[in-house]
Design an enzyme around this catalytic site. Structure first.
Site, PDB file in Angstrom:
ATOM      1  N   GLU A  78      35.750  50.451  41.996  1.00 21.76           N
ATOM      2  CA  GLU A  78      36.265  50.601  40.646  1.00 21.76           C
ATOM      3  C   GLU A  78      35.579  51.769  39.938  1.00 21.76           C
ATOM      4  O   GLU A  78      34.404  52.034  40.163  1.00 21.76           O
ATOM      5  CB  GLU A  78      36.022  49.295  39.858  1.00 21.76           C
ATOM      6  N   GLU A 136      40.431  46.094  30.473  1.00 17.53           N
ATOM      7  CA  GLU A 136      39.914  44.735  30.558  1.00 17.53           C
ATOM      8  C   GLU A 136      38.880  44.554  29.446  1.00 17.53           C
ATOM      9  O   GLU A 136      38.109  45.470  29.159  1.00 17.53           O
ATOM     10  CB  GLU A 136      39.252  44.522  31.930  1.00 17.53           C
TER      11      GLU A 136
END
Ligand SMILES: *[C@@H]1O[C@H](CO)[C@@H](O)[C@H](O)[C@H]1NC(C)=O
Ligand SMILES: *[C@@H]1O[C@H](CO)[C@@H](O)[C@H](O)[C@H]1NC(C)=O
Length: 440
Positions: free
Chosen positions: A244, A355
């Site tokens: 990520e 997020e």
């Protein structure tokens, strides 16, 4: 030290003595720093045993720098010799030879990659391409052969729940996969607004350009991030592999509310392997201009200048390492193939988006913002975007993503809307304010 098998000349003995002397002084300095840290009033409520454990850990992860650069935001950027970096302490990388360059760039790149160039190429509608890192304002750069590493401090560790959890991600239990779609199970308070590809094809990388904002965070242990995920394995299994990268605002991790470039990896479903940035052994850095975990500057402002970053992560087709580049042509480093199981082959899903953590501190939904803090429908200059979504296919070629699905748990809090144009390819706006009359 290169003197074995040769007759030592007196001059070399002299050198050896001098070196020993300086090393002794350095060690002495360090010991003084540590014992004064133990007396610091800020740590009065922390047991000295704990501070000793923390300082032992920090000595392991902060490698001795050749030079230290102080960023205006207070960060210390250590220039560490490339071969002394923490990554090489990883048990799987004992005999690792640092790869200087990928054997092949993905085909379809608009510009040729170099090692240290600054991004400046694709000019979108009203988009400025000057996003860089705050510590560059110091004016001093890391010398050749070293890599810039944000130094971790006692404060950084004390903000974490525990030394063990420092730099770790609490498991992302909320996403499980059914019918090839990430399916949300409510639980740990993580909320998303993401786009994702199906698993009908093998993927070897992904790319996107993301504009950077500084969303406000309501509570210290909440965060807001915008990133891409490269995933392989099962969401329900013990060994999901994930790579990520993107930008994040995390008061817990960094002690401030600036958006920072970050990376993350795990090979066991966020359990014990992997971490953020360079907080554990794993990611091998090759670049001397980009510090992972450092603040990005400048950031976008409402109805005014927009600043974005481009991130590409792809698998070197010959060697198997997963490389990351920043901007259109700056190689940052790579995650060695040895770290992974499923990703040793290919990715089965790619996700892009935001997020946040909703800790419901007062029983209300958090006010922590995602993206710019605006909903997707506000559009350019107001909402946060991901543009030019691309994946790397099995021929190591970048291709525009044509079909994506989107997901947001509660569109009254944060939402996402995707579009397509020739210039921006597949792109989306996403984000939101969190708490508002419709998201109480
Ligand atoms: C730390 O405090 C202890 C006790 O208060 C004292 O004996 C010691 O000399 C101090 N150390 C330093 C480095 O200031
Ligand atoms: C740059 O970093 C050096 C070394 O840490 C520091 O002494 C200096 O004050 C910094 N300069 C600026 C302009 O921040």
């Amino acid at each position: 030290m290169g003197i074995i098998g040769r007759k030592r000349r007196p001059l070399e003995d002299h050198h050896l003595l001098l070196v020993t002397f300086f090393v002794a002084i350095l060690l002495l300095q360090r010991a003084v720093v540590e014992s004064s840290m133990l007396n610091d009033t800020r740590y009065r409520h922390t047991s000295s045993l704990r501070l000793e454990r923390i300082s032992r850990h920090l000595n392991k992860i902060n490698k001795p720098p050749v030079l230290t650069i102080e960023s205006p935001d207070g960060d210390l950027i250590d220039c560490v010799h490339k071969r002394k970096q923490l990554a090489l302490d990883h048990p799987l990388l004992k005999n690792h030879k640092i790869q200087k360059m990928p054997t092949e760039m993905p085909r379809g790149m608009k510009v040729k990659m170099g090692v240290n160039d600054r991004s400046s190429d694709i000019e979108g509608e009203g988009v400025k391409q000057e996003t860089w890192q705050m510590w560059h304002l110091n004016g001093t750069l890391c010398p050749k052969g070293t890599v810039p590493i944000r130094r971790s401090t006692v404060h950084d560790v004390l903000r974490a729940k525990s030394l063990y959890e420092f730099g770790k991600k609490r498991s992302r239990v909320s996403l499980s996969r059914r019918n090839d779609a990430p399916d949300v199970l409510s639980g740990n308070g993580h909320e998303h607004a993401i786009a994702y590809t199906g698993s009908s094809q093998e993927m070897y990388g992904a790319k996107a350009t993301i504009n950077v904002w500084d969303p406000s965070i309501q509570v210290m242990n909440e965060f807001s991030l915008s990133q891409l995920w490269i995933l392989s394995g099962s969401f329900d299994g013990p060994d999901l592999n994930s790579i990520e990268a993107g930008w994040q605002v995390s008061p817990e991790l960094y002690g401030d509310s600036r958006p920072r470039l970050f990376t993350y990896w795990t090979s066991d479903s966020y359990r014990s392997t992997g971490c953020y940035n360079l907080l554990c052994a794993g990611f091998v850095q090759t670049n001397n201009r980009i510090a992972i975990g450092a603040a990005i500057s400048p950031v976008s402002s409402y109805a005014s200048n927009q600043y974005d970053i481009t991130i590409l992560i792809w698998k070197d087709p010959k060697v198997g390492n997963w490389w990351m580049s920043f901007g259109e042509k700056t190689l940052v480093g790579y995650w060695p193939a040895e770290l992974f199981t499923h990703l040793a082959d290919h990715a089965t899903m790619v996700e892009w988006g935001g997020e946040i953590v909703n800790s419901r501190a007062n029983g209300q939904h958090t006010y922590t913002q995602m993206g710019s803090g605006r909903f997707a429908e506000d559009g350019f200059g107001k909402a946060s975007y991901f543009r030019n979504l691309e994946i790397v296919d099995m021929d190591n070629t970048l291709t525009s993503v044509h079909s994506i699905s989107t997901l947001a748990e509660n569109t009254n809090c944060y939402d996402i809307k995707s579009y397509y144009t020739n210039e921006w390819g597949t792109y989306f706006y996403y984000g939101g304010p969190g708490n508002n009359p419709k998201c109480p």
